[in-house]
Design an enzyme around this catalytic site. Structure first.
Site, short mmCIF file in Angstrom:
data_model
loop_
_atom_site.label_atom_id
_atom_site.label_comp_id
_atom_site.label_asym_id
_atom_site.label_seq_id
_atom_site.Cartn_x
_atom_site.Cartn_y
_atom_site.Cartn_z
N CYS A 94 -2.92 11.03 1.44
CA CYS A 94 -2.32 9.75 1.06
C CYS A 94 -0.95 9.95 0.42
O CYS A 94 0.08 9.64 1.01
CB CYS A 94 -3.24 9.03 0.08
SG CYS A 94 -4.95 9.02 0.64
N ARG A 105 -7.57 18.51 2.90
CA ARG A 105 -6.43 18.09 3.71
C ARG A 105 -5.12 18.22 2.93
O ARG A 105 -5.02 17.77 1.80
CB ARG A 105 -6.63 16.66 4.20
CG ARG A 105 -7.69 16.57 5.30
CD ARG A 105 -7.93 15.15 5.71
NE ARG A 105 -8.43 14.35 4.60
CZ ARG A 105 -8.58 13.03 4.64
NH1 ARG A 105 -8.26 12.37 5.72
NH2 ARG A 105 -9.05 12.39 3.60
N LYS A 133 -7.48 18.50 -4.80
CA LYS A 133 -7.52 18.18 -6.24
C LYS A 133 -8.93 18.45 -6.76
O LYS A 133 -9.81 18.86 -6.00
CB LYS A 133 -7.09 16.75 -6.51
CG LYS A 133 -8.03 15.69 -5.98
CD LYS A 133 -7.55 14.32 -6.42
CE LYS A 133 -8.54 13.26 -6.04
NZ LYS A 133 -8.10 11.94 -6.44
N LYS A 159 0.83 -1.22 0.00
CA LYS A 159 0.00 0.00 0.00
C LYS A 159 0.86 1.27 0.00
O LYS A 159 0.64 2.20 -0.78
CB LYS A 159 -0.94 -0.02 1.22
CG LYS A 159 -1.67 1.27 1.49
CD LYS A 159 -2.59 1.63 0.34
CE LYS A 159 -2.89 3.10 0.32
NZ LYS A 159 -4.22 3.46 0.64
N1 SAJ Z 1 -1.34 15.12 -8.60
C1 SAJ Z 1 -0.47 15.81 -9.43
N2 SAJ Z 1 -0.19 15.29 -10.65
C2 SAJ Z 1 -0.73 14.13 -11.10
C3 SAJ Z 1 -1.61 13.42 -10.24
C4 SAJ Z 1 -1.89 13.94 -9.00
O1 SAJ Z 1 0.05 16.88 -9.07
O2 SAJ Z 1 -0.44 13.73 -12.23
C5 SAJ Z 1 -1.65 15.64 -7.26
C6 SAJ Z 1 -3.15 15.87 -7.06
O3 SAJ Z 1 -3.55 17.12 -7.57
C7 SAJ Z 1 -3.27 15.79 -5.55
C8 SAJ Z 1 -2.23 14.73 -5.18
O4 SAJ Z 1 -1.35 14.65 -6.29
O5 SAJ Z 1 -2.93 17.00 -4.92
C9 SAJ Z 1 -2.79 13.36 -4.88
O6 SAJ Z 1 -3.89 13.08 -5.72
P1 SAJ Z 1 -4.10 11.70 -6.48
O7 SAJ Z 1 -5.30 11.84 -7.32
O8 SAJ Z 1 -2.86 11.29 -7.17
O9 SAJ Z 1 -4.27 10.63 -5.32
P2 SAJ Z 1 -5.15 10.58 -3.97
O10 SAJ Z 1 -4.28 11.03 -2.86
O11 SAJ Z 1 -6.46 11.22 -4.13
O12 SAJ Z 1 -5.38 8.98 -3.87
C10 SAJ Z 1 -4.26 8.12 -3.80
C11 SAJ Z 1 -4.43 6.96 -4.79
N3 SAJ Z 1 -3.17 6.22 -4.90
C12 SAJ Z 1 -2.64 5.86 -6.09
O13 SAJ Z 1 -3.13 6.17 -7.14
C13 SAJ Z 1 -1.40 5.06 -6.06
C14 SAJ Z 1 -5.56 6.04 -4.35
O14 SAJ Z 1 -5.65 4.89 -5.19
C15 SAJ Z 1 -5.34 5.58 -2.89
O15 SAJ Z 1 -6.39 4.74 -2.44
C16 SAJ Z 1 -5.29 6.83 -2.02
O16 SAJ Z 1 -4.16 7.62 -2.46
C17 SAJ Z 1 -5.12 6.41 -0.58
O17 SAJ Z 1 -6.11 6.46 0.16
O18 SAJ Z 1 -4.03 6.00 -0.19
#
Ligand code: SAJ
Length: 406
Positions: A255, A322, A315, A201
């Site tokens: 996360c 958070r 996002k 994870k």
């Molecule tokens: N972000 C970027 N560039 C990208 C993708 C995301 O800057 O190309 C930023 C987003 O804007 C945001 C942050 O990263 O601020 C995180 O967003 P995210 O959409 O990447 O992920 P989370 O935190 O919403 O959810 C993640 C997911 N993990 C993965 O994809 C490996 C989700 O599947 C998990 O269940 C979740 O973390 C968790 O609960 O751990």
């Protein structure tokens, strides 16, 4: 009956999903206000399909309470904060949930921990709590770790379709838990040991954090020499073995911006790449602040009160703030004792920062430079309103004449 402990972003949808797929479910949360809201028929956050799922689960008999139930299966989904200085996990909510379960559960109960924990947490903190009580692991109580993987913004779909990992000491207990999740999960479910489940994870989220950091670093390099980072990433991603994520104003949420620190905290001398990546991501809000100042100079602007940040959530199209990059940017700005910038987010109805607006038109009327921090659908659908503005687009949502990017 399954007793879900913790009815937050993960516990609630999981409870609803199980209840609407034939399982008898009681949801427990120590926050009685939250329980009252759920019992009044209202969900506590916005997510596509959640309200419909909630209604179905109510029809199928789910109930909510602050009491722990006497049953044979518990799913613990409580927060796991981390200490910003030591970078280590704070397992206290998980520990106290397990202790509370032990106060009521019959011998032989299964306790599934869904909360994300740093690798080794269950060995280090949870097992000793159980053993100190004189209970025998594997007989009096069965521990399982089934970390959630759903992405905010698409939770309901991902609950149904994602593959899952189940870590258990005893394979047959793992298989039993697999059967429970199989009632709704259409993905593959791998049964492994607890330590492996913990590690996978955190590694998944670390992989994403490092990839985003790479994109953020590329954005800085490209800005330095006036190259188009998006065009470069697009072309690179046409290579069959390259898949670079998107740069942005920082990484938020509970996360990706947190879990990799668990590895840095536990293995400081072995996590150079991860540590640097996290620092690159954390540097982005300050980088955006610098871009704002550059763009103001470029346009002979001196009045910070004419600058506005669009988006407060971490996002697009979620209502979760958070660790949000906008909040981090405002924090940095405060440290420089600068006048607070104007802010607006259609998803945040309460006032949580200074100078917050609740109407897009009023917000835009009062500013000349709009910084798009979050690419909510609302702004994508109202591009025409930005025509006369100077725009710093940190999310590549618009294609306007007076547009700047990261
Ligand atoms: N972000 C970027 N560039 C990208 C993708 C995301 O800057 O190309 C930023 C987003 O804007 C945001 C942050 O990263 O601020 C995180 O967003 P995210 O959409 O990447 O992920 P989370 O935190 O919403 O959810 C993640 C997911 N993990 C993965 O994809 C490996 C989700 O599947 C998990 O269940 C979740 O973390 C968790 O609960 O751990």
């Amino acid at each position: 009956m399954i007793n879900i402990i913790g009815l937050g972003y993960i516990g609630l949808p999981t409870a609803l999903m199980l209840a609407s797929h034939g399982q008898k479910v009681v949801g427990t949360d120590y926050n009685s206000d939250l329980v009252t809201t759920l019992n009044a028929g209202k969900t506590t956050f916005k997510e596509d399909g959640l309200d419909e799922l909630f209604q179905k689960a109510l029809d199928d008999g789910i109930t909510f309470t602050s009491e722990y139930q006497v049953t044979d299966t518990y799913i613990v989904s409580v927060p796991t904060p981390y200490d910003k200085f030591s970078k280590k996990i704070d397992p206290s909510y998980v520990i106290s949930a397990v202790k509370d379960v032990m106060n009521v559960c019959p011998k032989g109960a299964i306790v599934v921990i869904e909360s994300t924990v740093s690798p080794g947490t269950i060995d280090k903190y949870v097992r000793p709590e159980i053993e100190n009580k004189g209970w025998k692991l594997g007989e009096d109580i069965h521990l399982v770790h089934a970390p959630e993987r759903i992405i905010p913004g698409n939770m309901v779909y991902e609950l149904l379709h994602n593959n899952r990992t189940i870590g258990a000491d005893d394979k047959s207990v793992g298989e039993k838990v697999k059967e429970i999740y199989s009632s709704f999960c259409q993905g593959d479910i791998v049964v492994t040991d607890i330590r492996t489940a913990e590690m996978t994870k955190v590694v998944e989220n670390t992989f994403r954090a490092v990839n985003i950091a790479f994109a953020n670093e590329l954005a800085k390099i490209c800005h330095h020499d006036n190259m188009d980072v998006y065009e470069i990433i697009k072309i690179c991603n046409m290579h069959p073995r390259v898949n670079i994520l998107q740069p942005g104003p920082g990484v938020g949420g509970h996360c990706i911006s947190v879990d990799p620190w668990f590895l840095v905290g536990d293995y400081p001398s072995l996590t150079k790449v991860i540590n640097e990546s996290m620092q690159v991501n954390d540097s982005m809000p300050e980088y955006v602040l610098n871009r704002i100042h550059e763009i103001m100079q470029d346009n002979n602007m001196t009045d910070l009160s004419r600058v506005g940040l669009y988006g407060l959530t971490y996002k697009e199209n979620v209502d979760d703030c958070r660790e949000s990059p906008t909040l981090q940017l405002l924090e940095n700005q405060k440290r420089h004792l600068a006048q607070p910038l104007k802010v607006y987010d259609p998803f945040i109805k309460k006032d949580i920062v200074d100078n917050q607006y609740h109407n897009l038109d009023e917000f835009l009327n009062d500013i000349d430079l709009v910084v798009i921090m979050v690419g909510h659908n609302e702004i994508r659908e109202n591009m025409d309103k930005l025509m006369s503005k100077i725009v710093l687009d940190t999310r590549k949502v618009c294609d306007l004449p007076k547009k700047y990017s990261l």
